[in-house]
Design an enzyme around this catalytic site. Sequence first.
Site, PDB file in Angstrom:
ATOM      1  NE  ARG A   1      70.726  24.276  58.604  1.00  0.00           N
ATOM      2  CZ  ARG A   1      70.630  23.132  57.940  1.00  0.00           C
ATOM      3  NH1 ARG A   1      69.454  22.567  57.753  1.00  0.00           N
ATOM      4  NH2 ARG A   1      71.696  22.545  57.439  1.00  0.00           N
TER       5      ARG A   1
ATOM      6  NE  ARG B   1      67.437  25.941  54.850  1.00  0.00           N
ATOM      7  CZ  ARG B   1      67.807  24.670  54.749  1.00  0.00           C
ATOM      8  NH1 ARG B   1      66.960  23.760  54.322  1.00  0.00           N
ATOM      9  NH2 ARG B   1      69.048  24.301  55.034  1.00  0.00           N
TER      10      ARG B   1
ATOM     11  NE  ARG C   1      75.102  22.848  54.498  1.00  0.00           N
ATOM     12  CZ  ARG C   1      74.017  23.630  54.547  1.00  0.00           C
ATOM     13  NH1 ARG C   1      74.143  24.944  54.596  1.00  0.00           N
ATOM     14  NH2 ARG C   1      72.827  23.099  54.550  1.00  0.00           N
TER      15      ARG C   1
ATOM     16  NE  ARG D   1      74.458  14.440  55.833  1.00  0.00           N
ATOM     17  CZ  ARG D   1      74.072  15.670  55.596  1.00  0.00           C
ATOM     18  NH1 ARG D   1      74.851  16.495  54.950  1.00  0.00           N
ATOM     19  NH2 ARG D   1      72.927  16.100  56.024  1.00  0.00           N
TER      20      ARG D   1
ATOM     21  CE  LYS E   1      69.284  15.843  52.901  1.00  0.00           C
ATOM     22  NZ  LYS E   1      70.116  16.782  52.155  1.00  0.00           N
TER      23      LYS E   1
END
Length: 243
Positions: free
Chosen positions: A185, A152, A196, A113, A38
């Site tokens: 993160r 990431r 998640r 969401r 996204k």
Amino acid sequence: MFEKVETYKLLAELRSRASRVGEGKLNILLFGAPGCGKGTHSEWLKAEMGLCHISTGDALREEIASGSELGKKVEGILTRGELVDDQTVLDIVAGKMARNPKAPGYLLDGYPRTLEQARSLDALLAEKNSRITAVLYFKASEDTLKFRICGRRIHKASGRTYHVVNKPPKVEGKDDVTGEDLMQRPDDNEQSLVTRLKTFYEQTAPLLDYYGEQHILNTFNADEEAASVKRDVQAVLKIGGQQ
Ligand code: ADP
């Protein structure tokens, strides 16, 4: 040129134009599990289409970084990978829209969401005589999502992202441009990711039916590399090289 038009006719015309203000806006919704791309696709979509980017995740992280009361309240929720309450995110989205009323459209990233959020968004847009134009669902396998999220790395100041395997920085752990440290993160780890993903499948995935029934859902194979997904999105939106 209006001198000869009767006042009541002018007023009627003004009222009718005002009621059409939101029409014709291009409101695009980016949809998919964490790590689906996204963020990557929001970058070029907002640049190429001039849309106002609204990322509830970014907005919540900014609240945390600023040390605000709201930031303190939501920090643990984000780290654990759970959802922030519907009213808080609605306030964020409504606030950003109100500050950008002239945008040619909104690029909604990470919102809605839940079904409740989807209904609130519809109501918010309806107040502006507007609606969602297209939902872009980036569908990726769980292996892809895990690989992307856990590898990431981010340069906080610029938002530049790297991946330890796919897109490594020139010097390990350092930003290519500034040489500053990269960070991970706090929710980009296997444990938070389990929550998640569970949250996505249980609370967010039901929206696929909601948007499918409205015939505005477009699904992309997000296991493919970003350039190929971008071409597919351009073809669906009839923009860029595909015109
Ligand atoms: P990702 O899509 O990779 O999980 P985001 O940056 O969109 O990342 O969101 C990070 C976190 O922010 C979420 O796990 C959740 O805690 C919170 N959040 C973001 N958007 C919403 C939303 N619409 N409703 C509730 N919580 C949200």
